[in-house]
Write a protein that holds these residues in place. Structure first.
Motif, short mmCIF file in Angstrom:
data_model
loop_
_atom_site.label_atom_id
_atom_site.label_comp_id
_atom_site.label_asym_id
_atom_site.label_seq_id
_atom_site.Cartn_x
_atom_site.Cartn_y
_atom_site.Cartn_z
N GLN A 1 -36.10 -13.87 65.61
CA GLN A 1 -35.20 -14.87 66.06
C GLN A 1 -33.91 -14.35 66.33
O GLN A 1 -33.11 -15.05 67.29
N HIS B 1 -32.13 -14.68 70.07
CA HIS B 1 -30.80 -15.51 70.08
C HIS B 1 -30.42 -15.62 71.44
O HIS B 1 -29.90 -14.64 72.19
N LEU C 1 -29.92 -20.49 63.02
CA LEU C 1 -31.48 -20.30 63.06
C LEU C 1 -31.77 -20.73 61.55
O LEU C 1 -30.92 -20.88 60.76
#
Lengths: 318, 282
Positions: A61, A65, A5
């Motif tokens: 985020q 995932h 990320l």
């Protein structure tokens, strides 16, 4: 989508550099132990500073995932003899919610959870973990079954939300969710809910009226997705990051607001980095919580749940 | 489906002995020919295409329960002819001769991986497993026995439905078994319904569908009305998988489909999950 990320970039780069150095050291047969050690210390510090200061949007985020472990992975890692039970006995079998019976440390339990897919194909079959009414009705059927046989219920929450579709409306999406909330309130067996990824609104809460609610450190739980909130508040979905900050959707936020009872620590960098170890953390939490809840009788469990949800909310009385 | 049952009937008459064809059995699905002995060893599942052949009640006892644990119940009950239906009594005694059963269901007590259970096993070789007064009474007594012993009740269903020759008395067996099941359930006891090929009509519309857990064997035909009746009523062609176990699973009616090789173990685990040591919470 890459495995890494954006906010983790510095860590990734440094790690790559170390690996590179190690390769050179072996190939050229030169001693670079000192340099490598230095860099590794630097890496640990960097990891600590980055992962310890994750912003809400970073957590969103991680929660989203693609490799984040799913309900099924945790069940397999935590339980023995899981037997999946299908269907609402009325309309269909919703693959977006999965449930069944398993042995947990020798005790039979009913486990129910939202189930995302791991591949595109599986995601289509599981509707990206967004249930239809029959999914919630299957969940309720299994909860009632657990109640009849006095089994504790574990729910894993991991959904963007209940599916907003035509068929879902026709079959009573609202009624299905609403029914679960009311019926869960009256269950005479221990119920533990754990948010393992995204906890999206009513679609999440329909598995969430529990005696104890926990969240994984990097999971989120909110009334609406950050994108949706930004779109409603500021008519601009691209302001999701700001909305994520404003809405207090992370585990520490919800703990502070008194909505959840505890946070289950995650592996540094996210649960996907070590599923087995993460499952162990969850198992420990369930084990301790069950020990406490198993001492309560049916009526006490209902009251315990009532008190838990009665307390939530902030207001003043003039 | 219709073709399948024609073939099966021929083969499973139990009269193969002495005929050279009896040594071999042809799979009605894939036409694979295998030694009958091998087929039996494989729990009557085709080694090539996994087709699950019908089983007699005795074969089911042998492959499902712990060896030597089964004690049958109510073998003395005899079918009468309440509507004075012509040739009914003769047909019953012919099937009694053929199957060695007093009626289309075998009931009794046994153990499954050490756990005591009461079982009822319907046998489609006896009047297509249809349910008349004796079948209803035997199943009800078995349920009552399970309630009395406080043990799980497990039924293997295989039935064309209610027994036409006993008229409304057959229909009422659906209600009779249901009131007994309710009492069993209210005691917090486990009922597992295992639907095998074929389970239709009044049996599918009563006890077969109300297990705490409903399980089926692969490809089993399960439904209420017959395919032909539905096609004539709605005037359209039905999908080929209509009323198969897989179709029912997709439509929310079954908890699971277990291959026969896994059935005993999986059901044993389920039973253990509901009996000794199963409940720790007060």
């Amino acid at each position: 989508m890459s495995k890494n990320l954006a906010f983790e970039e510095p860590v990734v780069q440094l790690r790559e550099k170390i690996d590179e150095l190690k390769t050179i050291a072996t190939e050229a047969d030169v001693d670079m132990t000192g340099e490598i050690e230095k860099l590794e210390t630097r890496l640990t510090q960097l990891e600590q500073s980055i992962y310890a200061n994750m912003k809400p949007w970073d957590r969103v985020q991680v929660a989203r995932h693609p490799e984040r472990p799913t309900t099924l992975q945790y069940i397999e890692a935590m339980c023995e003899n899981f037997i999946e039970l299908h269907g609402d006995r009325t309309f269909g079998d919703d693959a977006a919610i999965l449930g069944g019976i398993a042995f947990f440390e020798g005790q039979p339990i009913t486990i129910i959870g939202h189930q995302r897919g791991k591949s595109t194909k599986e995601n289509i079959r599981r509707n990206f973990g967004m249930p239809h009414p029959e999914g919630y009705r299957k969940a309720l059927r299994l909860m009632k079954q657990a109640e009849k046989f006095k089994r504790p219920i574990i729910c894993f929450i991991d959904t963007k939300g209940a599916y907003p579709g035509k068929a879902a409306e026709e079959r009573g999406q609202s009624e299905a969710i609403a029914r679960n909330l009311v019926e869960m309130a009256g269950l005479t067996v221990p119920v533990i809910s754990i948010v393992i990824g995204e906890g999206g609104s009513g679609g999440a809460l329909a598995l969430g009226v529990a005696n104890r609610v926990f969240m994984l450190e990097n999971s989120t739980y909110s009334v609406i997705s950050p994108e949706g909130a930004a779109s409603i508040l500021w008519r601009d979905g691209s302001l999701a990051k700001q909305a994520a900050e404003a809405m207090r959707i992370t585990a520490p936020d919800l703990k502070e607001l008194g909505v959840i009872d505890g946070i289950i620590p995650e592996i540094t960098g996210g649960a996907h980095r070590n599923v087995a170890k993460q499952a162990l953390n969850i198992k420990e939490c369930i084990s301790d919580t069950l020990k406490a809840l198993n001492c309560l009788n049916g009526q006490q469990l209902i009251e315990d749940r009532y008190e838990k949800f009665k307390k939530i909310g902030q207001y003043t009385e003039a | 489906m219709a073709i399948r049952s024609l073939f099966t009937k021929k083969k499973e008459d139990g009269q193969e002995k002495g005929f050279p064809e009896g040594l071999m059995t042809k799979c009605p699905e894939c036409r694979h020919i295998q030694l009958t002995k091998e087929l039996e060893k494989n729990n009557k599942v085709c080694s090539k295409c996994d087709h699950h052949f019908k089983m007699t009640a005795q074969e089911r006892v042998a492959c499902f329960l712990d060896e030597g644990s089964f004690v049958s119940m109510d073998d003395h009950l005899q079918t009468s002819n309440p509507l004075n239906f012509p040739a009914y009594v003769e047909k019953i005694s012919a099937d009694q001769q053929k199957t060695g059963l007093n009626e289309a269901v075998l009931t009794g007590i046994g153990t499954l991986d050490g756990e005591e259970i009461v079982v009822a096993i319907m046998d489609s070789h006896f009047r297509m497993g249809s349910m008349g007064s004796v079948v209803g009474e035997k199943i009800t007594r078995a349920i009552e026995k399970a309630t009395e012993l406080r043990v799980p009740f497990i039924i293997f269903t295989a039935s064309g439905g209610a027994r036409m020759q006993e008229g409304v008395l057959s229909l009422m067996q659906m209600a009779k078994t249901s009131v007994a099941l309710k009492r069993h359930s209210d005691e917090g006891l486990l009922f597992i319904s295992i639907l095998t090929h074929p389970t239709t009509g009044g049996v599918s519309a009563s006890f077969a569908s109300v297990g705490d857990i409903n399980i089926a064997e692969p490809q089993a035909l399960i439904g209420f009305a017959g395919r032909r009746v539905i096609e004539e009523t709605v005037r359209e062609k039905l999908p080929s998988d209509f009323q198969t176990a897989e179709f029912l699973l997709a439509h929310g009616q079954l908890d699971a489909i277990f291959h026969r090789k896994d059935l005993r173990n999986q059901v044993a685990v389920l039973v253990k999950m509901h009996t000794k040591g199963g409940v720790q919470h007060v």
